[in-house]
Motif scaffolding. Structure first.
Motif, PDB file in Angstrom:
ATOM      1  N   VAL A  27      -6.392  -6.707  -8.787  1.00 46.00           N
ATOM      2  CA  VAL A  27      -4.734  -6.020  -9.181  1.00 46.00           C
ATOM      3  C   VAL A  27      -4.198  -4.865  -8.486  1.00 46.00           C
ATOM      4  O   VAL A  27      -2.576  -3.824  -8.669  1.00 46.00           O
ATOM      5  CB  VAL A  27      -4.944  -4.862 -10.486  1.00 46.00           C
ATOM      6  CG1 VAL A  27      -5.306  -5.965 -11.372  1.00 46.00           C
ATOM      7  CG2 VAL A  27      -5.756  -3.843  -9.840  1.00 46.00           C
TER       8      VAL A  27
ATOM      9  N   SER B  92      -2.336  -4.917  -5.379  1.00 45.38           N
ATOM     10  CA  SER B  92      -1.093  -5.316  -5.068  1.00 45.38           C
ATOM     11  C   SER B  92       0.485  -4.691  -5.145  1.00 45.38           C
ATOM     12  O   SER B  92       0.909  -4.849  -4.984  1.00 45.38           O
ATOM     13  CB  SER B  92      -0.945  -7.066  -5.400  1.00 45.38           C
ATOM     14  OG  SER B  92      -1.386  -7.698  -5.754  1.00 45.38           O
ATOM     15  N   GLU B  93      -0.482  -4.677  -7.002  1.00 46.88           N
ATOM     16  CA  GLU B  93       1.238  -3.829  -7.569  1.00 46.88           C
ATOM     17  C   GLU B  93       0.871  -2.294  -7.123  1.00 46.88           C
ATOM     18  O   GLU B  93       2.141  -1.577  -6.984  1.00 46.88           O
ATOM     19  CB  GLU B  93       0.707  -3.724  -8.817  1.00 46.88           C
ATOM     20  CG  GLU B  93       0.039  -4.771  -9.422  1.00 46.88           C
ATOM     21  CD  GLU B  93       0.200  -5.064 -10.670  1.00 46.88           C
ATOM     22  OE1 GLU B  93       0.033  -4.047 -11.557  1.00 46.88           O
ATOM     23  OE2 GLU B  93      -0.512  -6.811 -11.817  1.00 46.88           O
ATOM     24  N   ALA B  94      -0.288  -1.900  -6.151  1.00 48.17           N
ATOM     25  CA  ALA B  94       0.291  -0.853  -5.572  1.00 48.17           C
ATOM     26  C   ALA B  94      -0.068  -0.424  -4.233  1.00 48.17           C
ATOM     27  O   ALA B  94      -0.045   0.609  -3.417  1.00 48.17           O
ATOM     28  CB  ALA B  94      -1.738  -0.379  -6.048  1.00 48.17           C
TER      29      ALA B  94
ATOM     30  N   ARG C 106       3.026  -3.870   1.398  1.00 45.62           N
ATOM     31  CA  ARG C 106       3.836  -5.163   0.796  1.00 45.62           C
ATOM     32  C   ARG C 106       5.052  -5.919   1.167  1.00 45.62           C
ATOM     33  O   ARG C 106       4.303  -7.134   1.465  1.00 45.62           O
ATOM     34  CB  ARG C 106       4.661  -4.673  -0.165  1.00 45.62           C
ATOM     35  CG  ARG C 106       5.366  -5.616  -1.343  1.00 45.62           C
ATOM     36  CD  ARG C 106       5.730  -4.897  -2.772  1.00 45.62           C
ATOM     37  NE  ARG C 106       5.500  -3.773  -3.578  1.00 45.62           N
ATOM     38  CZ  ARG C 106       5.680  -3.055  -2.609  1.00 45.62           C
ATOM     39  NH1 ARG C 106       6.653  -2.416  -2.609  1.00 45.62           N
ATOM     40  NH2 ARG C 106       5.410  -1.966  -4.772  1.00 45.62           N
TER      41      ARG C 106
ATOM     42  N   HIS D 189       3.939  -9.816   2.063  1.00 47.79           N
ATOM     43  CA  HIS D 189       3.734 -11.137   1.710  1.00 47.79           C
ATOM     44  C   HIS D 189       4.073 -12.235   2.591  1.00 47.79           C
ATOM     45  O   HIS D 189       4.342 -13.106   2.760  1.00 47.79           O
ATOM     46  CB  HIS D 189       5.520 -10.490   0.572  1.00 47.79           C
ATOM     47  CG  HIS D 189       5.544 -10.094  -0.027  1.00 47.79           C
ATOM     48  ND1 HIS D 189       5.055 -10.996  -1.352  1.00 47.79           N
ATOM     49  CD2 HIS D 189       5.582  -8.583  -0.904  1.00 47.79           C
ATOM     50  CE1 HIS D 189       5.318  -9.784  -2.742  1.00 47.79           C
ATOM     51  NE2 HIS D 189       5.432  -9.181  -2.614  1.00 47.79           N
TER      52      HIS D 189
END
Length: 337
Positions: A265, A267-269, A275, A279
């Protein structure tokens, strides 16, 4: 010390000739970028090297046949332009055959033979001992008595077999294969196969099944040291463990690395810059494109947090992600590092 005292480092007297060392038809060929490769390969000049022309000269020159390869430069000059040896008229020169590692196999044993056999006429002639043509340079060197016997290695394995468990004995055997360069690995295998197979024996398994289990165990250890069991020729034929054994233990271990829930999880923070890197990297990975990225930032800016998110993203798709670092401490903070 040579540099500290200011001695010359770019000249040497007498000069030292580096003599080519290669197996048959394995020599290097240089050519210009605009040349046709077919013409290069078909050229007589491309077929010549220091070593092949040594053989050719030995066939017609009696004096040459009295010399070792390393002694050749003292009496003959190599012309790179014409690819031929001619009689030396001046200057003292020392010859030195380029080095070969024992792990190189046949090239190493070829070097041993060239350092001891005078006037060889061909690669086959080098493998001929008392009229018998040996199938390999290794066997020819053994027939000449140029290789040490494996008695000390046999003593080592025999002593270990008295008290070591079979698994430890197999690991020791693998270490000896890789690091001790035994002259006859197959003889060692045949001598200690029974001792290494004790823990695999049962009333239900056939001897061939037990043998393959032992060889598979040894193969796993060899793989961890970057070696292939078939390179040691323990059996007449190549050893194959079947379709279910094609993937090495290292791949299985990497696929079994646990993925922490917080990394999945993570990647959501990620912040905007993290980010962007996230990507960019995964875009290349999942499109199977080669790329190199350099992530820069002071301590505490979240580089390791980003790496963990990347590792989790790749591993969650059942792909292998190798987490490496320049120190053990740095590697230990990465899952599976």
């Amino acid at each position: 010390m040579w540099r500290i005292y200011g001695f010359i480092v770019n000249e040497m007297c007498p000069s030292v000739y580096s003599l080519h060392l290669h197996l048959e038809d394995k020599h290097q060929v240089t050519f210009r970028a605009n040349e046709d490769l077919i013409n290069v390969l078909n050229s007589d000049r491309s077929a010549k090297s220091m070593l092949t022309e040594l053989f050719a000269l030995n066939q017609v020159d009696e004096n040459a046949r009295t010399l070792l390869y390393k002694e050749f430069p003292e009496f003959y000059v190599w012309s790179q332009q014409y690819k031929e040896w001619t009689c030396r008229k001046k200057k003292t020169v020392i010859g030195q055959i380029v080095t070969a590692n024992p792990f190189e196999g046949e090239r190493y044993y070829l070097r041993i033979l060239l350092n001891h056999v005078r006037g060889p006429l061909s690669f086959e002639d080098l493998r001929t001992v008392d009229g018998v043509v040996a199938p390999t340079f290794h066997e020819a060197a053994t027939m000449h008595g140029l290789l040490q016997r494996d008695s000390s290695l046999q003593d080592c394995l025999h002593e270990a077999s008295l008290y070591q468990m079979s698994f430890s004995l197999r690991r020791l055997f693998a270490i000896i294969l890789v690091y001790c360069n035994p002259t006859n690995p197959r003889k060692l295998w045949e001598r200690f196969e029974q001792d290494m197979s004790v823990d695999f024996r049962s009333t239900e398994d056939s001897m061939s099944d037990v043998r393959m289990q032992v060889l598979r165990s040894i193969s796993f250890t060899l793989e961890s040291m970057g070696k292939d069991i078939n390179s040691f020729h323990l059996l007449d034929d190549n050893i194959c463990f079947g379709e279910d054994q094609l993937e090495s233990r290292e791949i299985d271990d990497e696929l079994a690395v646990e993925i922490p829930e917080e990394d999945i999880v993570a990647s959501e923070a990620l912040n905007s810059k993290q980010r962007h890197v996230y990507h960019s990297v995964l875009g290349k990975v999942f499109s199977n494109e080669a790329a190199t990225f350099f992530v820069d930032g002071p301590a505490g800016t979240g580089k390791t947090f980003l790496y963990k998110a990347l590792l989790a993203a790749v591993r969650s798709r059942k792909l292998v992600a190798l987490a490496t670092a320049s120190s053990g401490v740095a590697a230990s903070i990465l899952p599976g590092g």
